[in-house]
Design a protein around this motif. Structure first.
Motif, PDB file in Angstrom:
ATOM      1  N   MET A   1      55.355 -32.386  29.438  1.00  0.00           N
ATOM      2  CA  MET A   1      56.418 -33.326  29.706  1.00  0.00           C
ATOM      3  C   MET A   1      56.334 -34.511  28.733  1.00  0.00           C
ATOM      4  N   ALA A   2      55.120 -34.995  28.492  1.00  0.00           N
ATOM      5  CA  ALA A   2      54.964 -36.124  27.567  1.00  0.00           C
ATOM      6  C   ALA A   2      55.474 -35.770  26.185  1.00  0.00           C
ATOM      7  N   ASN A   3      55.220 -34.556  25.739  1.00  0.00           N
ATOM      8  CA  ASN A   3      55.683 -34.155  24.413  1.00  0.00           C
ATOM      9  C   ASN A   3      57.199 -34.063  24.350  1.00  0.00           C
ATOM     10  N   ARG A   4      57.811 -33.684  25.431  1.00  0.00           N
ATOM     11  CA  ARG A   4      59.273 -33.638  25.453  1.00  0.00           C
ATOM     12  C   ARG A   4      59.846 -35.055  25.367  1.00  0.00           C
ATOM     13  N   VAL A   5      59.240 -35.977  26.116  1.00  0.00           N
ATOM     14  CA  VAL A   5      59.686 -37.372  26.097  1.00  0.00           C
ATOM     15  C   VAL A   5      59.480 -37.990  24.708  1.00  0.00           C
ATOM     16  N   LEU A   6      58.380 -37.627  24.064  1.00  0.00           N
ATOM     17  CA  LEU A   6      58.032 -38.218  22.773  1.00  0.00           C
ATOM     18  C   LEU A   6      58.531 -37.421  21.567  1.00  0.00           C
ATOM     19  N   ALA A   7      59.332 -36.404  21.806  1.00  0.00           N
ATOM     20  CA  ALA A   7      59.772 -35.528  20.715  1.00  0.00           C
ATOM     21  C   ALA A   7      60.435 -36.292  19.575  1.00  0.00           C
ATOM     22  N   LYS A   8      61.256 -37.269  19.879  1.00  0.00           N
ATOM     23  CA  LYS A   8      61.946 -38.043  18.838  1.00  0.00           C
ATOM     24  C   LYS A   8      60.993 -38.981  18.103  1.00  0.00           C
ATOM     25  N   ARG A   9      59.842 -39.238  18.671  1.00  0.00           N
ATOM     26  CA  ARG A   9      58.877 -40.164  18.080  1.00  0.00           C
ATOM     27  C   ARG A   9      57.752 -39.415  17.348  1.00  0.00           C
ATOM     28  N   GLN A  10      57.924 -38.111  17.166  1.00  0.00           N
ATOM     29  CA  GLN A  10      56.883 -37.294  16.552  1.00  0.00           C
ATOM     30  C   GLN A  10      56.417 -37.836  15.195  1.00  0.00           C
ATOM     31  N   PRO A  11      57.323 -38.313  14.312  1.00  0.00           N
ATOM     32  CA  PRO A  11      56.840 -38.872  13.038  1.00  0.00           C
ATOM     33  C   PRO A  11      55.876 -40.057  13.231  1.00  0.00           C
ATOM     34  N   ASP A  12      56.092 -40.853  14.280  1.00  0.00           N
ATOM     35  CA  ASP A  12      55.197 -41.981  14.555  1.00  0.00           C
ATOM     36  C   ASP A  12      53.829 -41.514  15.043  1.00  0.00           C
ATOM     37  N   LEU A  13      53.814 -40.358  15.722  1.00  0.00           N
ATOM     38  CA  LEU A  13      52.556 -39.836  16.250  1.00  0.00           C
ATOM     39  C   LEU A  13      51.662 -39.281  15.143  1.00  0.00           C
ATOM     40  N   VAL A  14      52.261 -38.896  14.010  1.00  0.00           N
ATOM     41  CA  VAL A  14      51.492 -38.335  12.901  1.00  0.00           C
ATOM     42  C   VAL A  14      50.401 -39.310  12.455  1.00  0.00           C
ATOM     43  N   ARG A  15      50.696 -40.598  12.531  1.00  0.00           N
ATOM     44  CA  ARG A  15      49.721 -41.624  12.148  1.00  0.00           C
ATOM     45  C   ARG A  15      48.458 -41.571  13.012  1.00  0.00           C
ATOM     46  N   LEU A  16      48.591 -40.991  14.200  1.00  0.00           N
ATOM     47  CA  LEU A  16      47.464 -40.895  15.125  1.00  0.00           C
ATOM     48  C   LEU A  16      46.814 -39.506  15.097  1.00  0.00           C
ATOM     49  N   GLU A  17      47.196 -38.696  14.147  1.00  0.00           N
ATOM     50  CA  GLU A  17      46.696 -37.314  14.057  1.00  0.00           C
ATOM     51  C   GLU A  17      45.169 -37.261  14.163  1.00  0.00           C
ATOM     52  N   GLY A  18      44.699 -36.412  15.061  1.00  0.00           N
ATOM     53  CA  GLY A  18      43.269 -36.194  15.233  1.00  0.00           C
ATOM     54  C   GLY A  18      42.552 -37.239  16.071  1.00  0.00           C
ATOM     55  N   ARG A  19      43.248 -38.278  16.457  1.00  0.00           N
ATOM     56  CA  ARG A  19      42.620 -39.329  17.272  1.00  0.00           C
ATOM     57  C   ARG A  19      42.433 -38.832  18.692  1.00  0.00           C
ATOM     58  N   GLY A  29      37.243 -41.568  39.779  1.00  0.00           N
ATOM     59  CA  GLY A  29      36.216 -40.845  39.032  1.00  0.00           C
ATOM     60  C   GLY A  29      36.778 -39.693  38.207  1.00  0.00           C
ATOM     61  N   LYS A  30      38.012 -39.808  37.767  1.00  0.00           N
ATOM     62  CA  LYS A  30      38.666 -38.748  36.984  1.00  0.00           C
ATOM     63  C   LYS A  30      38.956 -39.259  35.583  1.00  0.00           C
ATOM     64  N   SER A  31      38.935 -38.339  34.613  1.00  0.00           N
ATOM     65  CA  SER A  31      39.217 -38.687  33.221  1.00  0.00           C
ATOM     66  C   SER A  31      40.143 -37.654  32.613  1.00  0.00           C
ATOM     67  N   LEU A  32      41.029 -38.133  31.752  1.00  0.00           N
ATOM     68  CA  LEU A  32      41.959 -37.260  31.043  1.00  0.00           C
ATOM     69  C   LEU A  32      41.716 -37.449  29.549  1.00  0.00           C
ATOM     70  N   TYR A  33      41.188 -36.409  28.914  1.00  0.00           N
ATOM     71  CA  TYR A  33      40.926 -36.438  27.484  1.00  0.00           C
ATOM     72  C   TYR A  33      42.096 -35.800  26.754  1.00  0.00           C
ATOM     73  N   TRP A  34      42.621 -36.501  25.745  1.00  0.00           N
ATOM     74  CA  TRP A  34      43.725 -35.950  24.971  1.00  0.00           C
ATOM     75  C   TRP A  34      43.633 -36.432  23.530  1.00  0.00           C
ATOM     76  N   MET A  35      44.380 -35.755  22.682  1.00  0.00           N
ATOM     77  CA  MET A  35      44.405 -36.106  21.272  1.00  0.00           C
ATOM     78  C   MET A  35      45.778 -35.790  20.700  1.00  0.00           C
ATOM     79  N   ILE A  36      46.028 -36.315  19.524  1.00  0.00           N
ATOM     80  CA  ILE A  36      47.266 -36.001  18.828  1.00  0.00           C
ATOM     81  C   ILE A  36      46.953 -34.870  17.844  1.00  0.00           C
ATOM     82  N   ARG A  37      47.662 -33.771  18.005  1.00  0.00           N
ATOM     83  CA  ARG A  37      47.487 -32.613  17.132  1.00  0.00           C
ATOM     84  C   ARG A  37      48.860 -32.140  16.685  1.00  0.00           C
TER      85      ARG A  37
END
Length: 144
Positions: A1-19, A29-37
């Motif tokens: 869902m997040a990727n659908r919302v951010l689809a138009k902002r994909q060029p901006d996400l490239v700057r965060l690639e691999g982060r 006590g829960k954690s969500l690990y994610w990255m930009i790929r």
């Protein structure tokens, strides 16, 4: 869902690639690990991260629903950012530029069903002022 919302902002996400980022819900006590790929949000394995964001479930919900400004939560010590905070700032700016369209899934319904459902929902919200009431209910329920 997040990727659908951010689809138009994909060029901006490239700057965060691999982060790598972890969001920790401290009181659960829960954690969500994610990255930009490849310009998209993807799950990341547990391990070292570039940015850690931590807070209570209520505060993280208030942040996600835009009931509180991230700076307000941070300076009140209800939100913790550790690591490369420039990543968090860049991602915050991306999110601030997104106009959340809660009705986006309706667009995928075939005509005339999708547009009719959208019109009916818009009319019901306008008549009942449900959007304002829901905002007030969430604001009260998520009080710190």
């Amino acid at each position: 869902m997040a990727n659908r919302v951010l689809a138009k902002r994909q060029p901006d996400l490239v700057r965060l690639e691999g982060r790598r980022v972890v969001i920790e819900v401290s009181d659960l006590g829960k954690s969500l690990y994610w990255m930009i790929r490849r310009g998209r949000i993807a799950p990341a394995p547990v391990g070292a991260v570039d940015l850690r964001i931590a807070g209570s479930a209520k505060d993280l919900c208030r942040l996600a629903l835009r009931l509180d400004d991230p700076d307000t939560l941070f300076f009140a010590r209800r939100l913790v950012l550790e690591g490369e905070t420039s990543i968090g700032l860049h991602f915050k700016n991306i999110l601030d530029s997104v106009d959340l369209d809660w009705f986006a899934p309706i667009r995928y319904l075939p005509a005339p069903l999708g547009p009719r459902i959208r019109q009916t929902i818009d009319r019901a919200i306008r008549i009942t002022q449900a959007d304002r009431r829901l905002h007030d209910i969430l604001d009260r329920a998520l009080q710190p």
